[in-house]
Design a protein around this motif. Structure first.
Motif: not given
Length: 144
Positions: A31-37
């Motif tokens: 994923t992108q933009g965060t550590y975890y979806a």
């Protein structure tokens, strides 16, 4: 083996953790933009640094200070190994409007979140960073 006998435990290296992070992304997604979806599952897609956290703790790591001191140390060493690899082989530097370098090291967060980045690139970088760490720190399978 007696019940009181403690078997020896192997030291996990940054290279080991980077390879485990790459495997985690292969199995559970990126994923992108965060550590975890999502943090309500143990198998959530993760970013590069999030996958290192999952490989280190076996669960989402939102604050590395909550890790044991040994785990926190290897977590930071693994991220540093990824940054060293990115600096050498895939640098992304940020420059301000006056042309001044804002950071001398590639941010694994910005690198991961680049809109042109792919999961395969992230997995490959983790694996190659592990290989580079091994090349620099081991000799014949033993730590230098």
């Amino acid at each position: 083996m007696k019940a009181t006998h403690n078997p020896p435990t192997a030291q996990v290296s940054p290279a080991d953790l980077l390879r485990m992070a790459a495997l985690y992304l292969r199995q559970h997604g990126w994923t992108q933009g965060t550590y975890y979806a999502t943090t309500d599952t143990l198998t959530s897609p993760a970013c590069a640094v999030g996958a290192i956290g999952m490989a280190c703790a076996g669960k989402p790591v939102l604050h590395p200070v909550l890790l044991s001191s040994v785990d926190e140390d290897i977590y930071h060493q693994s991220i540093a190994a990824l940054v060293d690899y990115l600096d050498a082989f895939a640098p992304v530097f940020h420059v301000d409007e006056d042309g001044h370098l804002l950071d001398e090291h590639t941010s694994p967060y910005s690198w991961n979140d680049d809109p042109a980045r792919t999961a395969d690139q992230v997995i490959t970088a983790l694996e190659k960073a592990a290989d580079e760490w091994d090349r620099l720190h081991t000799q014949g399978g033993e730590n230098r």
